[in-house]
Motif scaffolding. Sequence first.
Motif, PDB file in Angstrom:
ATOM      1  N   VAL A 270      28.526  34.560  42.989  1.00 56.01           N
ATOM      2  CA  VAL A 270      27.385  33.535  43.470  1.00 56.01           C
ATOM      3  C   VAL A 270      26.847  33.978  44.604  1.00 56.01           C
ATOM      4  CG1 VAL A 270      28.638  31.595  42.405  1.00 56.01           C
ATOM      5  CG2 VAL A 270      29.325  32.539  44.598  1.00 56.01           C
ATOM      6  N   ALA A 271      26.968  35.091  45.129  1.00 60.70           N
ATOM      7  CA  ALA A 271      26.250  35.870  46.311  1.00 60.70           C
ATOM      8  C   ALA A 271      25.881  37.278  46.111  1.00 60.70           C
ATOM      9  CB  ALA A 271      26.975  35.751  47.581  1.00 60.70           C
ATOM     10  N   PRO A 272      25.042  37.848  46.699  1.00 58.42           N
ATOM     11  CA  PRO A 272      24.543  39.305  46.332  1.00 58.42           C
ATOM     12  C   PRO A 272      25.610  40.221  46.746  1.00 58.42           C
ATOM     13  CG  PRO A 272      22.848  38.260  47.235  1.00 58.42           C
ATOM     14  CD  PRO A 272      24.172  37.256  47.478  1.00 58.42           C
ATOM     15  N   ARG A 273      26.596  39.769  47.345  1.00 55.37           N
ATOM     16  CA  ARG A 273      27.557  40.725  47.736  1.00 55.37           C
ATOM     17  C   ARG A 273      29.125  40.009  47.446  1.00 55.37           C
ATOM     18  NH1 ARG A 273      28.541  45.229  51.282  1.00 55.37           N
ATOM     19  NH2 ARG A 273      30.450  45.343  52.534  1.00 55.37           N
ATOM     20  N   VAL A 274      29.693  40.642  46.685  1.00 51.34           N
ATOM     21  CA  VAL A 274      31.232  40.251  46.142  1.00 51.34           C
ATOM     22  C   VAL A 274      32.351  41.057  46.808  1.00 51.34           C
ATOM     23  CG1 VAL A 274      32.744  39.863  44.339  1.00 51.34           C
ATOM     24  CG2 VAL A 274      30.316  38.962  44.095  1.00 51.34           C
ATOM     25  N   GLU A 275      33.192  40.486  47.845  1.00 50.53           N
ATOM     26  CA  GLU A 275      34.107  41.377  48.324  1.00 50.53           C
ATOM     27  C   GLU A 275      35.245  40.917  47.731  1.00 50.53           C
ATOM     28  OE1 GLU A 275      33.592  41.265  52.448  1.00 50.53           O
ATOM     29  OE2 GLU A 275      31.576  41.969  52.557  1.00 50.53           O
ATOM     30  N   MET A 276      36.330  41.650  47.441  1.00 50.16           N
ATOM     31  CA  MET A 276      37.666  41.572  47.041  1.00 50.16           C
ATOM     32  C   MET A 276      38.638  42.409  47.524  1.00 50.16           C
ATOM     33  SD  MET A 276      36.787  40.808  42.809  1.00 50.16           S
ATOM     34  CE  MET A 276      35.728  42.294  42.838  1.00 50.16           C
ATOM     35  N   ALA A 277      40.028  41.779  47.659  1.00 50.90           N
ATOM     36  CA  ALA A 277      41.092  42.887  48.401  1.00 50.90           C
ATOM     37  C   ALA A 277      42.218  42.448  47.551  1.00 50.90           C
ATOM     38  CB  ALA A 277      41.114  42.534  49.980  1.00 50.90           C
ATOM     39  N   PHE A 278      43.062  43.414  47.462  1.00 45.95           N
ATOM     40  CA  PHE A 278      44.250  43.111  46.693  1.00 45.95           C
ATOM     41  C   PHE A 278      45.491  43.678  47.327  1.00 45.95           C
ATOM     42  CE2 PHE A 278      40.761  43.454  43.676  1.00 45.95           C
ATOM     43  CZ  PHE A 278      40.870  42.301  42.979  1.00 45.95           C
TER      44      PHE A 278
ATOM     45  N   GLU B 272      40.536  47.519  48.488  1.00 45.71           N
ATOM     46  CA  GLU B 272      39.567  46.784  48.935  1.00 45.71           C
ATOM     47  C   GLU B 272      38.229  47.317  48.219  1.00 45.71           C
ATOM     48  OE1 GLU B 272      39.167  46.641  53.221  1.00 45.71           O
ATOM     49  OE2 GLU B 272      40.950  45.736  53.381  1.00 45.71           O
ATOM     50  N   ILE B 273      37.262  46.290  47.898  1.00 42.22           N
ATOM     51  CA  ILE B 273      35.827  46.501  47.231  1.00 42.22           C
ATOM     52  C   ILE B 273      34.817  45.720  47.583  1.00 42.22           C
ATOM     53  CG2 ILE B 273      36.485  45.439  44.999  1.00 42.22           C
ATOM     54  CD1 ILE B 273      35.043  47.926  43.641  1.00 42.22           C
ATOM     55  N   ALA B 274      33.709  46.099  47.849  1.00 45.30           N
ATOM     56  CA  ALA B 274      32.499  45.403  47.991  1.00 45.30           C
ATOM     57  C   ALA B 274      31.373  45.719  47.181  1.00 45.30           C
ATOM     58  CB  ALA B 274      32.094  45.669  49.335  1.00 45.30           C
ATOM     59  N   LEU B 275      31.219  44.936  46.306  1.00 48.95           N
ATOM     60  CA  LEU B 275      30.280  45.034  45.019  1.00 48.95           C
ATOM     61  C   LEU B 275      28.772  44.408  45.230  1.00 48.95           C
ATOM     62  CD1 LEU B 275      32.890  44.573  42.238  1.00 48.95           C
ATOM     63  CD2 LEU B 275      31.487  46.614  42.516  1.00 48.95           C
ATOM     64  N   THR B 276      27.760  45.162  45.065  1.00 51.65           N
ATOM     65  CA  THR B 276      26.505  44.502  45.166  1.00 51.65           C
ATOM     66  C   THR B 276      25.889  44.072  43.725  1.00 51.65           C
ATOM     67  OG1 THR B 276      25.879  45.769  47.366  1.00 51.65           O
ATOM     68  CG2 THR B 276      24.112  44.702  46.049  1.00 51.65           C
ATOM     69  N   LEU B 277      25.935  42.754  43.700  1.00 45.93           N
ATOM     70  CA  LEU B 277      25.626  42.171  42.115  1.00 45.93           C
ATOM     71  C   LEU B 277      24.674  41.186  42.314  1.00 45.93           C
ATOM     72  CD1 LEU B 277      29.422  42.046  41.143  1.00 45.93           C
ATOM     73  CD2 LEU B 277      28.037  43.862  40.490  1.00 45.93           C
ATOM     74  N   PRO B 278      23.901  40.950  41.268  1.00 46.74           N
ATOM     75  CA  PRO B 278      22.951  39.687  41.034  1.00 46.74           C
ATOM     76  C   PRO B 278      23.779  38.625  40.986  1.00 46.74           C
ATOM     77  CG  PRO B 278      22.238  41.666  39.604  1.00 46.74           C
ATOM     78  CD  PRO B 278      23.648  41.932  40.203  1.00 46.74           C
TER      79      PRO B 278
END
Length: 221
Positions: free
Chosen positions: A191-199, A143-149
């Motif tokens: 498309v949002a300031p926070r991108v969350e992904m899980a694998f 799991e990862i949560a990235l703060t991205l423009p």
Amino acid sequence: MPNPSVIVRADTLVTLLGGGQHEPADLADALRRAPVLVAADGGADRALASGHRPRAVIGDMDSLGSAARAALDPRSIHHIDEQISTDFDKALRNIAAPGVIAVGFTGRRIDHELSVYNTLVMRPEKTCVVLGSVDIAFHAPPEIALTLPPGTRVSLFPLAPVRGRSTGLRWPIGPVDFRPWGQIGTSNEAVAPRVEMAFDGPGMLIILPREMLDAALEALI
């Protein structure tokens, strides 16, 4: 229990330097964040040429120059005499640290660069970000949560069959059956300031623009 065979132990991030293409600014950027320097074989030549002395040199020593060998403390040279694994793998598996920034492993021989990405997937327990001239790449944790423009390119490249789920991406990744001989996920976009992904398993590489290095480190460590 700590592995007694590990060569380098550090409480801070480690910069791992290889002999591939990189600019002085690349090494400087890494060392500002990861002040402990380790060289993979001939990366020691590049380190010394840049005015830096690695804490350790790890590899099969087939590319370490004679001048560099003479300039180094012999106790810092760790010769691993086998040809089954690459120098990158030899070094990475012998570093115990919160994370590694790998510099000088991209941009020259394609086979060498591919072997680096293969090692990232083979050693998912190691947190390592490969720093290139344009992009960074790292193995996705479960799991990862990235703060991205918003608008940041987020590319996913599977090196094994894997499925995932996401929020914050233009094209959600679930349910998608990713595999290296089939569906890949390059050129997605935040498309949002926070991108969350899980694998659901290991095998996915995440590739971001180089300027997202700090965002990746914050998410991983």
